[in-house]
Scaffold this active site. Structure first.
Site, PDB file in Angstrom:
ATOM      1  N   ASN A  61       0.721  -1.099   0.066  1.00  0.00           N
ATOM      2  CA  ASN A  61      -0.176   0.004  -0.214  1.00  0.00           C
ATOM      3  C   ASN A  61       0.829   1.280   0.045  1.00  0.00           C
ATOM      4  OD1 ASN A  61      -2.205  -1.569   0.032  1.00  0.00           O
ATOM      5  ND2 ASN A  61      -2.555  -1.400   2.233  1.00  0.00           N
ATOM      6  N   ASN A  98      -4.782  -5.284   3.646  1.00  0.00           N
ATOM      7  CA  ASN A  98      -5.655  -4.550   4.720  1.00  0.00           C
ATOM      8  C   ASN A  98      -6.781  -3.971   3.957  1.00  0.00           C
ATOM      9  OD1 ASN A  98      -3.975  -5.403   6.647  1.00  0.00           O
ATOM     10  ND2 ASN A  98      -2.725  -3.714   6.357  1.00  0.00           N
ATOM     11  N   GLY A 131       2.824  -7.398   3.954  1.00  0.00           N
ATOM     12  CA  GLY A 131       3.300  -7.706   2.599  1.00  0.00           C
ATOM     13  C   GLY A 131       4.270  -8.672   2.496  1.00  0.00           C
ATOM     14  N   TRP A 169       7.377   0.058  -0.554  1.00  0.00           N
ATOM     15  CA  TRP A 169       8.474   0.963  -0.626  1.00  0.00           C
ATOM     16  C   TRP A 169       8.383   1.804   0.720  1.00  0.00           C
ATOM     17  CZ3 TRP A 169      13.074   2.760  -2.461  1.00  0.00           C
ATOM     18  CH2 TRP A 169      13.505   3.899  -2.163  1.00  0.00           C
ATOM     19  N   TYR A 216       2.409   7.822   3.114  1.00  0.00           N
ATOM     20  CA  TYR A 216       2.704   6.661   3.490  1.00  0.00           C
ATOM     21  C   TYR A 216       1.790   5.728   2.664  1.00  0.00           C
ATOM     22  CZ  TYR A 216       3.529   3.150   6.857  1.00  0.00           C
ATOM     23  OH  TYR A 216       3.883   1.760   7.574  1.00  0.00           O
ATOM     24  N   HIS A 224       7.908  -2.892  13.528  1.00  0.00           N
ATOM     25  CA  HIS A 224       8.306  -3.327  12.214  1.00  0.00           C
ATOM     26  C   HIS A 224       9.694  -3.032  11.791  1.00  0.00           C
ATOM     27  CE1 HIS A 224       4.501  -4.811  10.838  1.00  0.00           C
ATOM     28  NE2 HIS A 224       3.858  -3.795  11.150  1.00  0.00           N
TER      29      HIS A 224
END
Ligand SMILES: *[C@@H]1O[C@H](CO)[C@@H](O)[C@H](O)[C@H]1NC(C)=O
Ligand SMILES: *[C@@H]1O[C@H](CO)[C@@H](O)[C@H](O)[C@H]1NC(C)=O
Ligand SMILES: *[C@@H]1O[C@H](CO)[C@@H](O)[C@H](O)[C@H]1NC(C)=O
Ligand SMILES: *[C@@H]1O[C@H](CO)[C@@H](O)[C@H](O)[C@H]1NC(C)=O
Length: 401
Positions: free
Chosen positions: A188, A211, A323, A343, A357, A375
């Protein structure tokens, strides 16, 4: 006098007036000292951050996409949310820049699939994770009354499997013996904004999304097809007001209807904070049984297996991203996997411009580094990029048209 036993030191009212006053004075001066030190600490933090900031803006050492006179990096425009944001300056990330730069400038058609490498890795993953089985609980893998725990919460939290919950589980894993030629896993990241990758993404045989990300409005950039999307139960709270009104329920129903026969992959046993929304979700699905074509999948406690695999690649964050989790699952379903929207940085590697974001964030939403706390997205990215250069997967970072 009884009231004073044992608490004299903390309760000046128990002492004669004069002594009490003396203690008060001492306490007050101690308090003053504490406040003074806190103020000093805050001041020094502020000046530390602004010194760092100056250093970054006067010495841009990260000419990705610039190749000398090109655009400057704007990765710190979004401010300093935390010291952790400094990890962007992790020197370990720097060596990547040249490779990344080269890669973006060259034709992406230069990328070549390394079938041997990919198959080898898929086999390795299969040694740690029985993907079809870990993909979802089934009616026969749980019993009513069974207490589930949560992957990321204290063991004391439990969720009791009820008849309704069990009735929503599939009879068998929907991905058992399934095989697709080409798969896209769509993250995303804001890098998709303006990418015009929609048509390319829609051309894959199987499209994974994360999501419950919206597609309709963004279809030019992200495509409209979905074959699987993850659904963290907290989405109900965040975007559907816990289904408290008829309007919320209608909106949610319509969103699910649009998914048609896709798989809704619901990690309900990762965080104990999902418990209440999971019950709301279960009630909703029971109520609308037979009215929706979406296929529900409810993974159990699988992260220990997934973590164990990635640890062999020196990746062991507190939490893996959704992801990379999707990539892991895809490895048993797909002959070839391409990634889009992966990314985790606040600037576009092609143009150096600031990025949101998520691709669906409202205009003006600032890049967030909140995920840094659990994360390790840059480390994940580095690993995925390495796999890209080895031809094991294809990481798409440039515009498609
Ligand atoms: C990229 O590939 C296309 C066709 O495959 C070609 O026309 C173009 O010149 C190439 N560009 C570069 C920079 O190599
Ligand atoms: C293919 O993948 C394997 C395993 O990751 C790697 O060792 C090898 O170097 C790769 N081959 C090429 C041509 O990149
Ligand atoms: C996940 O797969 C592992 C083997 O790879 C197995 O031991 C475990 O029981 C599975 N767990 C679930 C919840 O499917
Ligand atoms: C994937 O989803 C699209 C619709 O979004 C559907 O047309 C297609 O048949 C699905 N593919 C598979 C393999 O389920």
């Amino acid at each position: 006098m009884h009231a004073c036993i044992g608490v004299v030191a903390f309760n000046p009212s128990c002492l004669p007036w004069n002594e009490s006053k003396g203690i008060m004075v001492r306490i007050l001066s101690a308090l003053g000292l504490v406040m003074f030190s806190v103020a000093l600490l805050i001041l020094s933090l502020i000046s530390y951050v602004s010194i760092k900031k100056d250093a970054i803006f006067t010495a841009p050492k990260y000419p990705i996409g610039g190749g000398g006179g090109g655009p400057r990096m704007y990765m710190f425009h979004t401010g300093f949310r935390s010291q952790l944001a400094m990890k962007f300056l992790d020197p370990a990330f720097t060596p990547l820049n040249n490779a990344l730069n080269e890669n973006l400038q060259e034709n992406s058609s230069k990328w070549k699939f390394n079938k041997t490498g990919y198959l080898e890795q898929s086999k390795e993953i299969a040694q740690y994770i029985d993907v079809p089985r870990n993909f979802t609980l089934t009616k026969s893998s749980v019993r009513v009354g069974q207490l589930m725990h949560y992957d990321y919460s204290s063991h004391k939290y439990v969720f009791s499997i009820g008849e309704n919950f069990r009735s929503l589980l599939p009879d068998s894993s929907p991905i058992l013996n399934k095989r697709y030629n080409t798969c896209a896993v769509v993250g995303n990241s804001g890098i998709l904004t303006g990418s015009r990758c929609g048509a390319a993404i829609d051309a894959y045989d199987f499209v994974f999304r994360c999501n419950f990300a919206p597609t309709e409005v963004f279809r030019r950039d992200v495509g409209r097809r979905t074959n699987l999307t993850t659904f963290n139960p907290s989405i109900l709270e965040k975007y559907y007001n816990n289904l408290l009104t008829i309007q919320d329920r209608n909106n949610f129903f319509l969103s699910l209807k649009k998914l048609d026969g896709a798989i809704l992959w619901i990690p309900a046993f990762f965080f104990h904070t999902s418990a209440t929304v999971t019950r709301t979700l279960v009630d909703f699905f029971v109520e609308h049984r037979g009215q929706l074509r979406v296929q529900l999948a409810w993974p159990g406690n699988i992260m220990q297996y997934v973590n164990r695999y990635w640890k062999t690649k020196q990746l062991s964050p507190k939490r893996l991203s959704t992801g990379i989790l999707m990539f892991t699952l895809a490895s048993s379903l797909c002959e070839q996997i391409h990634l889009y929207g992966f990314w985790p940085f606040g600037w576009d590697p092609n143009t150096g411009k600031e990025l949101p974001y998520h691709y669906y964030d409202k205009k003006g939403t600032k890049f967030t580094t909140k995920w840094q706390e659990s994360h390790q997205l840059p480390t994940e990215f580095k690993l995925l990029f390495k796999m890209h250069t080895e031809g094991i997967l294809k990481l798409s970072l440039s515009h498609c048209a």
